[in-house]
Motif scaffolding. Sequence first.
Motif: not given
Length: 322
Positions: A275-283, A287-296
């Motif tokens: 979210k802070a990286n200028p290269a990726t923050m506008d993806m 932007v829409n918080d489409r993250f899925i966190v999985v345990p390593g």
Amino acid sequence: MKRIMAFALCLTLLLSAFAGGAVAEEEPVVIENMGRTTTYEEAPETAVALSYSIAEIMVALGLEDKIVAIAPSMYILDQVSEEYRETVGSFPVLEGSYGVPTLETVLDTGAEFVFGDAYSFYANSVGTVEDFEAAGVNIYATEGTYVEDATFENIYNDIINIGKIFRVEERAGELVAQLREREAAVEASVAGLEPVRVFYFDSDTGGGVDMSTVGDTGLQSLMLEMAGAENIFSDVEGQFVAVSWEDVVDRDPEYIIVCDYYGEGYAEEKIAELKANPATMDMDAVVNDRFIVVPGMAMFPSLECMDAVELIAAGLHPDEAA
């Protein structure tokens, strides 16, 4: 007299049958693992598990009384299934850098058997197979960490092999049957659905420039496919590959799967970086918080792998996935 002789004969046959059964139970078990053949004349009495995921498999097989110590590896106890967490958390933990103990620390436990991932048996890790052989200690490495293009069959093989080594074959078979049922259910739930394009954010390879992700081979790539996902780097050869953020942005994934290795904010830091990286923050996915966190722990050979597939499938296909 005839009655006495008949009775004696029956008794002899009965005792022979019992003796035969006892011999069968004690027959040597031969296991192929990491290119080596090991014969187990009897079940080991003491064992070290070199990660929480390894300890979980042994506990699921009812072998907690065999474990004398464990090592965390790169996982945390909270990632162990709640069903086994209390028991796994009760074992002595071997200290070491990043959850990896030294060879001497493991040998000092006096364990006859050491169970870990293949990575544990490298010279720059716990110790080589030859080191343990020299000390008279048998080892077993999860197949999915050393065979090429591993599948869930390798996880099932591990469970069956450990069941054979410790003479709990029936319990191992039951556990594998349960996992196969879940595998079939999740695959059926996403069958025919349009795959969702995802980026698997494994880790930062250093300096925030290149990211580690998965390519076209390996267990992790297969797990994404099973969950109804399309890996945006499935055209890149290899299991773990380095890619740039520019590559990720150009391929514009719909979702980002974030691997949480050490817990305690590790995944959150990776998301904050995006979210802070200028290269990726506008993806769009960011932007829409489409993250899925999985345990390593769930992304390497373990009982948690099926949990991860179900979690990803439910996140990508909430209306259809099991």
